[in-house]
Design a protein around this motif. Sequence first.
Motif, PDB file in Angstrom:
ATOM      1  N   SER A 171     -49.543   3.387 -19.649  1.00 49.68           N
ATOM      2  CA  SER A 171     -48.382   2.489 -19.953  1.00 49.68           C
ATOM      3  C   SER A 171     -48.037   2.537 -21.179  1.00 49.68           C
ATOM      4  O   SER A 171     -46.895   2.053 -21.752  1.00 49.68           O
ATOM      5  N   LYS A 172     -49.063   2.821 -22.201  1.00 50.41           N
ATOM      6  CA  LYS A 172     -48.564   2.458 -23.673  1.00 50.41           C
ATOM      7  C   LYS A 172     -48.348   4.114 -24.321  1.00 50.41           C
ATOM      8  O   LYS A 172     -48.357   4.164 -25.516  1.00 50.41           O
ATOM      9  N   GLU A 173     -48.355   4.968 -23.538  1.00 50.85           N
ATOM     10  CA  GLU A 173     -48.080   6.291 -23.983  1.00 50.85           C
ATOM     11  C   GLU A 173     -46.642   6.665 -23.809  1.00 50.85           C
ATOM     12  O   GLU A 173     -45.905   5.875 -22.969  1.00 50.85           O
TER      13      GLU A 173
ATOM     14  N   MET B 173     -59.976   0.551 -10.713  1.00 56.58           N
ATOM     15  CA  MET B 173     -59.279   1.011  -9.384  1.00 56.58           C
ATOM     16  C   MET B 173     -57.793   0.423  -9.821  1.00 56.58           C
ATOM     17  O   MET B 173     -57.506  -0.550  -9.796  1.00 56.58           O
ATOM     18  N   TYR B 174     -56.762   1.576  -9.142  1.00 57.37           N
ATOM     19  CA  TYR B 174     -55.536   1.123  -9.142  1.00 57.37           C
ATOM     20  C   TYR B 174     -54.980   0.646 -10.531  1.00 57.37           C
ATOM     21  O   TYR B 174     -54.297  -0.559 -10.479  1.00 57.37           O
ATOM     22  N   ARG B 175     -55.468   0.982 -11.600  1.00 58.33           N
ATOM     23  CA  ARG B 175     -55.261   0.536 -12.945  1.00 58.33           C
ATOM     24  C   ARG B 175     -53.793   0.711 -12.826  1.00 58.33           C
ATOM     25  O   ARG B 175     -53.002   1.603 -12.796  1.00 58.33           O
ATOM     26  N   ASP B 176     -53.112  -0.463 -13.533  1.00 57.19           N
ATOM     27  CA  ASP B 176     -51.465  -0.558 -13.392  1.00 57.19           C
ATOM     28  C   ASP B 176     -50.939  -0.272 -12.005  1.00 57.19           C
ATOM     29  O   ASP B 176     -50.580   0.762 -11.709  1.00 57.19           O
ATOM     30  N   PRO B 177     -51.212  -1.245 -11.332  1.00 56.87           N
ATOM     31  CA  PRO B 177     -50.809  -1.308  -9.844  1.00 56.87           C
ATOM     32  C   PRO B 177     -49.554  -0.579  -9.527  1.00 56.87           C
ATOM     33  O   PRO B 177     -49.209  -0.186  -8.544  1.00 56.87           O
ATOM     34  N   SER B 178     -48.417  -1.069 -10.555  1.00 53.04           N
ATOM     35  CA  SER B 178     -47.179  -0.739 -10.229  1.00 53.04           C
ATOM     36  C   SER B 178     -46.857   0.689 -10.342  1.00 53.04           C
ATOM     37  O   SER B 178     -45.967   1.319  -9.785  1.00 53.04           O
ATOM     38  N   PHE B 179     -47.819   1.332 -11.214  1.00 54.69           N
ATOM     39  CA  PHE B 179     -47.906   2.942 -11.080  1.00 54.69           C
ATOM     40  C   PHE B 179     -48.101   3.447  -9.936  1.00 54.69           C
ATOM     41  O   PHE B 179     -47.233   4.333  -9.501  1.00 54.69           O
ATOM     42  N   PHE B 180     -49.216   3.035  -9.170  1.00 51.43           N
ATOM     43  CA  PHE B 180     -49.373   3.562  -7.996  1.00 51.43           C
ATOM     44  C   PHE B 180     -48.538   3.346  -6.794  1.00 51.43           C
ATOM     45  O   PHE B 180     -48.249   3.945  -6.041  1.00 51.43           O
ATOM     46  N   ALA B 181     -47.788   1.891  -7.053  1.00 50.55           N
ATOM     47  CA  ALA B 181     -46.831   1.672  -5.748  1.00 50.55           C
ATOM     48  C   ALA B 181     -45.508   2.487  -6.162  1.00 50.55           C
ATOM     49  O   ALA B 181     -45.139   2.894  -5.023  1.00 50.55           O
TER      50      ALA B 181
END
Length: 296
Positions: free
Chosen positions: A270-272, A101-109
Amino acid sequence: MADRAGEPGLNNNTTGDFLTETEEPTNELQEVEINVLLEGLYQMYGYDFRGYVRASLRRRILNRMKAERLPTITALLEKVLHEKGYLERLLNDLSIRMTEMYRDPSFFAAFRSQVVPILKDLPEIRIWHAGCATGEEVYSMAILMMEEGLAKKTKIYATDMNEKALLAAKEGAFPLKKMQQYTKNYLKAGGKKAFSEYYTTDHQYAYFHPSLEENLFFAQHNLVTDGSFNEFHVILCRNVMIYFDNVLQQQVHHLIHSSLAEGGFVGFGSKESILFVPKSLKYEEFNSQEKIYRKI
């Protein structure tokens, strides 16, 4: 939507990828056997893994072969073709299950602060999670849109090739032991409430409230062989294409672009990167750090 093949992933007996395992030497005969296995899966069942990154796929195949104590990959193909129920076992090995859940929180932020204000002007919002696995990020988005007051006009479509994973996603039940980490992710992603308000628990699982599922639609779909099925304002295809070779990445980019409304947003992992996006497919960098792009 009939699924054919999806994103390669994890073995049922592990919780992580095999990329950290010691690589065994590749021999020519083994590569021929892998080619025959992949061709057999496609010709017999329509599951097309031929365009996946070979090293990663090979590790998963060898892992299943060893788990079954089979002498060769050809013996594995024999079981796939002739043993009832074995196909599903192999597909579970080749299906990505690594998510949170909310993997890579900065993305969801970033999505909350930058994309949501633009989406608010739309009369209806359609979001597609492609390769959703067991649905943790889908529920993350459902909570985010609810907190932003957009739940009633948002439809979230979540697809994956793996029927077993989709059934788990529909249940909305996740291991209780993971909630501590998920709560941290939620807060880092800009969550506005106590995360525990969204679920009930027993001794093993957290069960997310049914209200979150009202506008969620789960279905099988394969990025490799299936076509576009709607026009979306947001498409999230995160940490999926890292398993595809360059040719297949370009094919999937065409599918995503054709499924995205003008001015719509696409988010990658993030790695794409979009290095392999065909030049004919036009995007602007909306937030390059979080890999959010906008169709122009």
